[in-house]
Design a protein around this motif. Structure first.
Motif, PDB file in Angstrom:
ATOM      1  N   PHE A   1       3.925  17.440  -5.969  1.00  0.00           N
ATOM      2  CA  PHE A   1       5.361  17.367  -6.213  1.00  0.00           C
ATOM      3  C   PHE A   1       5.964  18.767  -6.306  1.00  0.00           C
ATOM      4  CE2 PHE A   1       8.983  17.115  -9.173  1.00  0.00           C
ATOM      5  CZ  PHE A   1       9.794  16.262  -8.450  1.00  0.00           C
ATOM      6  N   THR A   2       5.280  19.651  -7.026  1.00  0.00           N
ATOM      7  CA  THR A   2       5.749  21.036  -7.155  1.00  0.00           C
ATOM      8  C   THR A   2       5.789  21.710  -5.787  1.00  0.00           C
ATOM      9  OG1 THR A   2       4.850  21.193  -9.384  1.00  0.00           O
ATOM     10  CG2 THR A   2       5.295  23.261  -8.249  1.00  0.00           C
ATOM     11  N   LEU A   3       4.754  21.495  -4.992  1.00  0.00           N
ATOM     12  CA  LEU A   3       4.716  22.073  -3.648  1.00  0.00           C
ATOM     13  C   LEU A   3       5.868  21.549  -2.798  1.00  0.00           C
ATOM     14  CD1 LEU A   3       3.283  23.796  -1.522  1.00  0.00           C
ATOM     15  CD2 LEU A   3       1.860  21.791  -0.995  1.00  0.00           C
ATOM     16  N   LYS A   4       6.137  20.253  -2.900  1.00  0.00           N
ATOM     17  CA  LYS A   4       7.242  19.664  -2.146  1.00  0.00           C
ATOM     18  C   LYS A   4       8.571  20.294  -2.571  1.00  0.00           C
ATOM     19  CE  LYS A   4       9.449  15.256  -1.094  1.00  0.00           C
ATOM     20  NZ  LYS A   4       9.491  13.825  -1.365  1.00  0.00           N
ATOM     21  N   GLN A   5       8.766  20.467  -3.877  1.00  0.00           N
ATOM     22  CA  GLN A   5       9.997  21.096  -4.364  1.00  0.00           C
ATOM     23  C   GLN A   5      10.109  22.539  -3.861  1.00  0.00           C
ATOM     24  OE1 GLN A   5       9.644  20.523  -8.643  1.00  0.00           O
ATOM     25  NE2 GLN A   5      11.369  19.116  -8.587  1.00  0.00           N
ATOM     26  N   GLU A   6       9.005  23.273  -3.914  1.00  0.00           N
ATOM     27  CA  GLU A   6       9.020  24.655  -3.452  1.00  0.00           C
ATOM     28  C   GLU A   6       9.344  24.724  -1.963  1.00  0.00           C
ATOM     29  OE1 GLU A   6       8.791  27.519  -5.150  1.00  0.00           O
ATOM     30  OE2 GLU A   6       8.743  26.332  -6.989  1.00  0.00           O
ATOM     31  N   ASN A   7       8.791  23.819  -1.187  1.00  0.00           N
ATOM     32  CA  ASN A   7       9.093  23.793   0.246  1.00  0.00           C
ATOM     33  C   ASN A   7      10.557  23.473   0.495  1.00  0.00           C
ATOM     34  OD1 ASN A   7       6.528  24.494   1.127  1.00  0.00           O
ATOM     35  ND2 ASN A   7       5.839  22.382   1.280  1.00  0.00           N
ATOM     36  N   GLU A   8      11.104  22.538  -0.281  1.00  0.00           N
ATOM     37  CA  GLU A   8      12.521  22.206  -0.140  1.00  0.00           C
ATOM     38  C   GLU A   8      13.394  23.399  -0.529  1.00  0.00           C
ATOM     39  OE1 GLU A   8      13.046  18.693  -2.513  1.00  0.00           O
ATOM     40  OE2 GLU A   8      12.079  17.390  -1.035  1.00  0.00           O
ATOM     41  N   ASN A   9      13.034  24.069  -1.618  1.00  0.00           N
ATOM     42  CA  ASN A   9      13.795  25.244  -2.051  1.00  0.00           C
ATOM     43  C   ASN A   9      13.729  26.350  -1.009  1.00  0.00           C
ATOM     44  OD1 ASN A   9      14.513  23.997  -4.425  1.00  0.00           O
ATOM     45  ND2 ASN A   9      12.917  24.955  -5.643  1.00  0.00           N
ATOM     46  N   ARG A  10      12.549  26.535  -0.407  1.00  0.00           N
ATOM     47  CA  ARG A  10      12.399  27.558   0.622  1.00  0.00           C
ATOM     48  C   ARG A  10      13.265  27.218   1.826  1.00  0.00           C
ATOM     49  NH1 ARG A  10       9.625  27.296   4.902  1.00  0.00           N
ATOM     50  NH2 ARG A  10       8.226  25.681   4.143  1.00  0.00           N
ATOM     51  N   ALA A  11      13.276  25.946   2.212  1.00  0.00           N
ATOM     52  CA  ALA A  11      14.090  25.519   3.352  1.00  0.00           C
ATOM     53  C   ALA A  11      15.570  25.756   3.070  1.00  0.00           C
ATOM     54  CB  ALA A  11      13.822  24.047   3.671  1.00  0.00           C
ATOM     55  N   ILE A  12      16.001  25.455   1.845  1.00  0.00           N
ATOM     56  CA  ILE A  12      17.403  25.684   1.469  1.00  0.00           C
ATOM     57  C   ILE A  12      17.711  27.179   1.502  1.00  0.00           C
ATOM     58  CG2 ILE A  12      19.028  25.569  -0.467  1.00  0.00           C
ATOM     59  CD1 ILE A  12      17.677  22.869  -1.201  1.00  0.00           C
ATOM     60  N   ALA A  13      16.798  27.980   0.977  1.00  0.00           N
ATOM     61  CA  ALA A  13      17.007  29.431   0.968  1.00  0.00           C
ATOM     62  C   ALA A  13      17.085  29.976   2.393  1.00  0.00           C
ATOM     63  CB  ALA A  13      15.881  30.123   0.199  1.00  0.00           C
ATOM     64  N   GLU A  14      16.232  29.488   3.270  1.00  0.00           N
ATOM     65  CA  GLU A  14      16.273  29.932   4.669  1.00  0.00           C
ATOM     66  C   GLU A  14      17.584  29.535   5.332  1.00  0.00           C
ATOM     67  OE1 GLU A  14      12.803  28.381   6.615  1.00  0.00           O
ATOM     68  OE2 GLU A  14      11.468  29.813   5.626  1.00  0.00           O
ATOM     69  N   MET A  15      18.054  28.323   5.037  1.00  0.00           N
ATOM     70  CA  MET A  15      19.309  27.862   5.606  1.00  0.00           C
ATOM     71  C   MET A  15      20.475  28.729   5.117  1.00  0.00           C
ATOM     72  SD  MET A  15      20.927  24.018   5.489  1.00  0.00           S
ATOM     73  CE  MET A  15      21.197  24.090   3.725  1.00  0.00           C
ATOM     74  N   LEU A  16      20.475  29.035   3.814  1.00  0.00           N
ATOM     75  CA  LEU A  16      21.532  29.895   3.269  1.00  0.00           C
ATOM     76  C   LEU A  16      21.463  31.285   3.873  1.00  0.00           C
ATOM     77  CD1 LEU A  16      21.481  28.871  -0.503  1.00  0.00           C
ATOM     78  CD2 LEU A  16      23.270  28.395   1.173  1.00  0.00           C
ATOM     79  N   TYR A  17      20.256  31.805   4.040  1.00  0.00           N
ATOM     80  CA  TYR A  17      20.084  33.124   4.638  1.00  0.00           C
ATOM     81  C   TYR A  17      20.668  33.153   6.051  1.00  0.00           C
ATOM     82  CZ  TYR A  17      17.757  37.102   6.801  1.00  0.00           C
ATOM     83  OH  TYR A  17      17.505  38.260   7.490  1.00  0.00           O
TER      84      TYR A  17
END
Length: 85
Positions: free
Chosen positions: A38-54
């Protein structure tokens, strides 16, 4: 014979206790595995959001840079026209 039966009963009890402890440990490890997944899934989602914002910010900066370049070109052109006049 009785001693042998008692020893076997004791060994059986110890084996059942060991199995019970191992099953409990298995459940705990499975829970930890689910938490980690679950933590890994959240981290992957956060990374995807950060990449999109970038990428979005990069696009905005590129547009602003182009806009400023156009403004500079226009100002230079106006200055040349003013000098010519």
């Amino acid at each position: 014979m009785e001693n042998k039966a008692n020893e076997l009963q004791k060994e059986l009890l110890e084996t059942k206790e060991m199995i019970s402890k191992l099953e409990l440990q298995k459940v705990e490890w499975e829970q930890e595995l689910y938490r980690l997944r679950f933590t890994l899934k959240q981290e992957n989602e956060n990374r995807a959001i950060a990449e999109m914002l970038y990428e979005k910010i990069q696009e905005q900066l590129t547009r602003k840079e182009e806009q400023y370049k156009k403004e500079v070109e226009m100002k230079q052109e106006l200055e040349l026209n003013l000098r010519a006049l």
